[in-house]
Design a protein around this motif. Sequence first.
Motif, PDB file in Angstrom:
ATOM      1  N   TYR A   1     124.478  37.164  18.024  1.00 55.47           N
ATOM      2  CA  TYR A   1     125.511  36.879  17.510  1.00 55.47           C
ATOM      3  C   TYR A   1     125.327  35.875  16.198  1.00 55.47           C
ATOM      4  O   TYR A   1     126.019  35.568  15.449  1.00 55.47           O
ATOM      5  N   ASP A   2     123.842  35.896  15.882  1.00 49.55           N
ATOM      6  CA  ASP A   2     123.459  35.196  14.834  1.00 49.55           C
ATOM      7  C   ASP A   2     124.439  33.649  14.343  1.00 49.55           C
ATOM      8  O   ASP A   2     124.828  33.452  13.534  1.00 49.55           O
ATOM      9  N   GLN A   3     124.421  32.827  15.534  1.00 51.20           N
ATOM     10  CA  GLN A   3     125.032  31.734  15.438  1.00 51.20           C
ATOM     11  C   GLN A   3     124.078  30.528  15.770  1.00 51.20           C
ATOM     12  O   GLN A   3     123.191  30.730  16.948  1.00 51.20           O
ATOM     13  N   PHE A   4     123.876  29.454  15.104  1.00 49.96           N
ATOM     14  CA  PHE A   4     123.211  28.488  15.652  1.00 49.96           C
ATOM     15  C   PHE A   4     123.806  27.648  16.523  1.00 49.96           C
ATOM     16  O   PHE A   4     124.146  26.518  16.072  1.00 49.96           O
ATOM     17  N   ASP A   5     123.745  28.122  17.616  1.00 51.23           N
ATOM     18  CA  ASP A   5     124.564  27.510  18.896  1.00 51.23           C
ATOM     19  C   ASP A   5     123.857  27.827  20.322  1.00 51.23           C
ATOM     20  O   ASP A   5     123.349  28.787  20.310  1.00 51.23           O
ATOM     21  N   ALA A   6     123.697  26.640  20.956  1.00 53.18           N
ATOM     22  CA  ALA A   6     122.898  26.987  22.210  1.00 53.18           C
ATOM     23  C   ALA A   6     123.642  28.014  23.048  1.00 53.18           C
ATOM     24  O   ALA A   6     122.906  29.000  23.813  1.00 53.18           O
ATOM     25  N   THR A   7     125.072  28.170  23.188  1.00 54.34           N
ATOM     26  CA  THR A   7     125.763  29.386  23.932  1.00 54.34           C
ATOM     27  C   THR A   7     125.363  30.540  23.342  1.00 54.34           C
ATOM     28  O   THR A   7     124.999  31.442  24.179  1.00 54.34           O
TER      29      THR A   7
ATOM     30  N   ARG B   1     122.878  31.566  21.729  1.00 54.67           N
ATOM     31  CA  ARG B   1     121.518  31.863  21.812  1.00 54.67           C
ATOM     32  C   ARG B   1     121.248  32.265  23.236  1.00 54.67           C
ATOM     33  O   ARG B   1     120.461  33.078  23.497  1.00 54.67           O
ATOM     34  N   ALA B   2     121.709  31.639  24.309  1.00 54.93           N
ATOM     35  CA  ALA B   2     121.749  32.068  25.475  1.00 54.93           C
ATOM     36  C   ALA B   2     122.211  33.492  25.795  1.00 54.93           C
ATOM     37  O   ALA B   2     121.748  34.314  26.561  1.00 54.93           O
ATOM     38  N   LEU B   3     123.313  33.793  25.235  1.00 51.82           N
ATOM     39  CA  LEU B   3     123.881  35.163  25.525  1.00 51.82           C
ATOM     40  C   LEU B   3     123.231  36.014  24.703  1.00 51.82           C
ATOM     41  O   LEU B   3     123.091  37.176  24.996  1.00 51.82           O
ATOM     42  N   ASP B   4     122.504  35.713  23.854  1.00 51.18           N
ATOM     43  CA  ASP B   4     121.860  36.711  22.846  1.00 51.18           C
ATOM     44  C   ASP B   4     120.637  37.076  24.015  1.00 51.18           C
ATOM     45  O   ASP B   4     120.114  38.615  24.057  1.00 51.18           O
ATOM     46  N   SER B   5     120.147  36.592  24.859  1.00 52.66           N
ATOM     47  CA  SER B   5     119.282  36.993  26.187  1.00 52.66           C
ATOM     48  C   SER B   5     119.766  37.404  27.239  1.00 52.66           C
ATOM     49  O   SER B   5     119.379  38.483  27.894  1.00 52.66           O
ATOM     50  N   VAL B   6     120.828  36.726  27.717  1.00 49.41           N
ATOM     51  CA  VAL B   6     121.538  37.280  29.257  1.00 49.41           C
ATOM     52  C   VAL B   6     122.612  37.844  28.978  1.00 49.41           C
ATOM     53  O   VAL B   6     123.579  38.100  30.139  1.00 49.41           O
ATOM     54  N   GLY B   7     123.548  38.032  27.682  1.00 51.03           N
ATOM     55  CA  GLY B   7     124.756  38.427  27.856  1.00 51.03           C
ATOM     56  C   GLY B   7     124.909  39.927  28.032  1.00 51.03           C
ATOM     57  O   GLY B   7     126.105  40.394  28.055  1.00 51.03           O
ATOM     58  N   ASP B   8     123.825  40.609  27.867  1.00 46.38           N
ATOM     59  CA  ASP B   8     124.218  42.151  28.043  1.00 46.38           C
ATOM     60  C   ASP B   8     124.527  42.524  29.558  1.00 46.38           C
ATOM     61  O   ASP B   8     124.073  42.009  30.448  1.00 46.38           O
TER      62      ASP B   8
END
Length: 229
Positions: free
Chosen positions: A17-23, A25-32
């Motif tokens: 998502y290229d957003q400096f946000d914890a949510t 970043r989390a979805l970068d790892s587990v959002g698929d």
Amino acid sequence: MPRQQQPAARPVRRRSYDQFDATARALDSVGDRWTLLIVRELLGGPRRYTDLHADLPGVSTDVLASRLKDMEQTGLALRRKLPPPSAASVYELTARGRALLPVLAALAEWGAPALAERRPTDAVRAHWFALPLLGALAGLTQAGDLEVRLEEGEFHLHVGGGAGAALPGAVGSEVYGYGPADRPDARIVLDAGVCLELAEGRATFAEAVKDGRVEVLGEGPLAAELRGA
């Protein structure tokens, strides 16, 4: 003519998502799609690829392999070989992967009202009720292994001592297991409908026991507490 050397392939960059946000970043790892369901399966302990594929109906072999590889790269899971005589490889969660337990428990609680009616195409596995039951059994003071028997199958939970009352406290060990426990401290028999009522808060465990919709088997301290003694 000398063969021209091909340039090295660039590593594929995972979508972000290229957003400096914890949510984000989390979805970068587990959002698929499928990733959190793979985590759900691995919360019960190490599993072989074939077991994962069998308990994730609908996932293709390519997608499952891809998600597992991504989970290894992001530090959520690792693959290891079982010691002899077994030569099988298994996947298991890392500490960071196990830390997703309260996230999945919260999602299960939030999603429980959507299970009002089972669709003809819906698959079901007994151990999918493990996380909802953990929440319903919060507050048990007696710790032990609880065997759960449903029409769909059997699994066991590690309950008491904070495992149900404070889900993050269970991180670092398996919170449930597949199949019956070797030497359970207590057993309960119930159906999927009661599990859903407990998950949604429409009934308490004590009420379900009193109404006869949950049968408690065993003579030890855990069984006595489950009966309300």
